[in-house]
Design an enzyme around this catalytic site. Sequence first.
Site, PDB file in Angstrom:
ATOM      1  N   THR B  96     -29.419  48.958  -2.064  1.00  0.00           N
ATOM      2  CA  THR B  96     -28.986  47.875  -2.339  1.00  0.00           C
ATOM      3  C   THR B  96     -28.164  47.530  -2.822  1.00  0.00           C
ATOM      4  OG1 THR B  96     -31.401  46.356  -2.615  1.00  0.00           O
ATOM      5  CG2 THR B  96     -29.191  45.350  -3.460  1.00  0.00           C
ATOM      6  N   THR B 172     -33.049  50.602  -6.625  1.00  0.00           N
ATOM      7  CA  THR B 172     -33.091  50.427  -7.933  1.00  0.00           C
ATOM      8  C   THR B 172     -34.952  50.942  -8.522  1.00  0.00           C
ATOM      9  OG1 THR B 172     -33.630  47.952  -7.234  1.00  0.00           O
ATOM     10  CG2 THR B 172     -31.113  48.360  -8.981  1.00  0.00           C
ATOM     11  N   ASP B 173     -35.527  50.610  -6.722  1.00  0.00           N
ATOM     12  CA  ASP B 173     -37.097  50.706  -6.610  1.00  0.00           C
ATOM     13  C   ASP B 173     -37.174  52.052  -7.621  1.00  0.00           C
ATOM     14  OD1 ASP B 173     -37.237  48.159  -6.565  1.00  0.00           O
ATOM     15  OD2 ASP B 173     -38.545  48.847  -4.263  1.00  0.00           O
ATOM     16  N   LYS B 250     -36.923  50.285 -15.178  1.00  0.00           N
ATOM     17  CA  LYS B 250     -37.112  49.082 -14.148  1.00  0.00           C
ATOM     18  C   LYS B 250     -37.953  48.470 -14.775  1.00  0.00           C
ATOM     19  CE  LYS B 250     -36.084  46.870  -9.701  1.00  0.00           C
ATOM     20  NZ  LYS B 250     -36.287  46.686  -8.218  1.00  0.00           N
TER      21      LYS B 250
END
Lengths: 625, 426
Positions: B96, B172-173, B250
């Site tokens: 992202t 980020t996942d 996360k």
Amino acid sequence: MLRVGFEIHQQLDTRKLFCGCSSELTDSWELSVRRQLRAARSELGEVDRAALQEERRARWYEYQVPRASSCLVELDEEPPHEVNMEAVEIALQVALLLNATPVDEIHFMRKIVVDGSNTSGFQRTAVVAMDGYIDTPQGRVGIATVCLEEEAARKVGESGGVVTYRLDRLGIPLIEISTTPDITSPEQAKEVARRIGEVLRATGRVRRGIGTIRQDINVSISGGARVEIKGVQDLALIPEIIRREVRRQRWLLEVAEELRRRGVRAEEVGGERADVTELFGSTRSKVLSGIIKRGGVVLALGLRGFAGLLGGEAGLRLGAELAQHVRVRAGLGGLFHSDELPAYGISEEEVEGVRRALRLGDGDAFVLLAGERSRVEAGAEAVAERAKQAVQGVPEETRAAQEDGTTRYMRPLPGAARMYPETDIPPVEVSRELVERLAEELPELYEDKIERFVREYGLSRELAEQVVRRGEPELFEEAVRLGVAPTVAATALTMTLRELRRDGCEVERLGREVMLGVFSALAQGRLTKESLPEVLRELAGGAELEEVLRRMGGKATEEEVRRLAKQVIEERGEFVRERGEGAAKPLMGVLMSELRGRAEGRMVMQVLQEELRRFLEEAEVKAER
Amino acid sequence: MYRGRAAELLGGIEPGTRVRVHKGGRTYEGILMPRSELGDDRHVVVKLDSGYNVGIEVSGARVEVVEGAERRVAQPPPPPPAAGGRVVSVLGTGGTIASRVDYATGAVHPAYTAEELLGAYPELAELAELRARVVFSILSENMRPEHWRRLAEEVARELNSGAEGVVVTHGTDTMSFTASALAFMLRGLGKPVVLVGAQRSSDRPSSDAYLNLRSAIRVALSDLGEVVVVMHASMSDEVCAVHRATKVRKMHSTRRDAFRSINSPPLGYVGEEVVLGEERRRRSEGEVVADTRLEERVVLFKAYPGVSPELLEWCVDRYRGVVIEGTGMGHVPESLHPGIERALEEGIPVVMTTTTLNGRVDMKVYSSGRKLLSMGVIPGEDMLPEVAYVKLMHVLGVAEDMDEVRRLMLTSLAGEITPRTLPEVF
Ligand SMILES: [Zn+2]
């Protein structure tokens, strides 16, 4: 030739457009976050000029987060949920009422707005319908588009470079109606705004009250330019704002002509600049000496050929226009210009010194900018740019409406580059079936409703108009269904409420539920129509309906009236003997106010006259003895 | 792209072309936009001059190309300005933070190169001389161990050729997996390796990318000698937290402050300055070696009520190491015991972690835990399940025998096991 167009923004009375939050505004908030925004490039690689100007200021935005009316969506911490279909349907209904054609598929866009009023840095907006019209006595006006968009956050303060917004308003569904620029007079403009407002209210699903409807007005004259005036909340101000803008544009055209006559050329404007801080080393101007003491600088900028054009009538001063640009674009407090000097502690010698430093002649003007060097330089750019535009005529720009009908510079007109697709929201298909269903369920327009009220309920045209335009037509019809006489209900909802408001009563307390309670008590004979104003006054003061009914409700019996009449007459025996039967009228007033409307006037008068006659007869008998 | 009836109507007219669509006595003029692959085949989308897109249903519509109109195409952002000073390498991997709207699918996709990203934020060049380079460009859910290896080699190369630190832009996942992998693979690391991402795509004005990236570059120049993740510390754009690679997770699907250190406080914070705690490993000199040996046949197995024992048996047949996410202090249903026992008998290490994430496994307290211990299950202490998974891959890649596997799994190699847990971390 005057050309005026409108954008009308109306909040809808539903939950928010892209989340489950309610649309209620709240005074309290539990959490706040601080953010910054940066202009993004459009999908075609352009940066919007209005967005760029905001970004140059690198501001902080603080968002107050009330739990009652904001969630992660408003915080830009979660993507938008699916669009609120109720809002879509209301927007389509309005579109149909305005004779517009719905689009086949609604695509939400991101309209870049980096003034912080949207946490995302863009407003989500979509065209719902196009190409409608509305008729006015002065002619037909086109409706270019009907859009559905999300309302911006509510600005609640600004200090020390931080702008504070509350998130309760962000995301409330908003209908934006844009007319074509077919409006040719200030009066027609007012009529268009009024009629569109009525269409919106006819749906019965729009929010009412201050700030729930706003108008932006686009004004241009022949040879002038499109100027957008934002945030007009008061309908009555529209003609005045337009008249003033026309005057402003005519004046700018005259200024441009005069400058050209004087041989001023745009590309040469604003080139002469000089740091004159030293010249003001021992100035008596408090403003300048203060700035210099704090390490600021004073910059002079020459405007060749501008002498005499910077000052002038209020609202028509080039000096003021320059100052507005300096404030908005450089964050300076303002400027001094040569048409107003010497003054404000700036001496003749200092003025001459500046003229020498810039090598100016008699026909030339200058401005002084003072403050932090970087801001002063940005200010000089702003002045030079605006002064160049003065040679060309009227600059296209966005201005903010002030309460007195004047306007001030806000920012350049935003370009079309500020839109790109909102990919988080799938397109919404507008099926033929949906449009057909909505077309069948269209609400009654005000004109039709007024005529029906006259026809069906026997209201006078005037009263019908008042109920429909300024009253609560739905509530009126409910009251009639309960069994209240139409004229009584209509009068209560219009004149009575207006009088109470004028007397400073809190009529906001008299909501739908309260009024229905009163109307059903009236229909059941638990109170009289005469006591209605008094009952409403008490309720507006915070009393409970049942308690008020106990205290003053129930019709007074004839015995009660008679007893009271006797008492009133006896207390004023002398007056009655003097005036004879002529005392009836003044005593009637006393009696009615004692009864606080609990008895029919005709009956009270009859009882009073009977008792009066009896009293006088007895008095005569006594006198004869 | 357009298909079916819409494609038929367009007859090969390319998106970006100026068109007039006539329908029902009305004309829509504007630029033909691409159609999302998820959209139906009955609408064409036109961007009007007002900037709005509208969809027009194809039945009864006619499309005409406006001749002589200029075709508008997307412009790349300007190249980043050149600057001198300390060198920070910025390695792009996608995600992202390096994404923008993809008009073919209507979705957010990695498309920015690392250079383009820095070009969009020219003021970052004031912090350091940035050397941006794309290693690969994928969504982080598609990341595989082979990507970790390549990235570890690239990071080592950058650090050994003069970079003060390396910033890795990453989706980020799965960022915490990559961070752990780098932490275990980079031997002799004495400089900052900073993974950074964004929860809001960088084409949005409200993107968290700028603050995260600026903070990451600052951390890459700081007195730090380990792999960290730098992301928003709160929902405000003020401060980023510096998380140890092996302690971060996360914990939210969408919020800016989704990343949290688990079982230990963050190593520090970055606002205008970098403030780091004593717990961190400091900067030091020396050659960095990427030891990229990994045993990829490791499985992360979650225990829950009703879990199928056959599923575990199936795994034991195919994998060389098992990390179990057990319940509570490290328990599993008894139905899994035979599978675990078989795994251990066959020399397949079984490491126990907990679904609670917070806290430490303790298998001595209840008999079911004691039974697992006696079988030879390795207690994962306060390691996060994903970290234990990556670590077991690494350990199986480097260890000679089962004893060494056990010893290494019980040793903190990159700060993944904390000997004491302070009350305030939960
Ligand atoms: Zn919400």
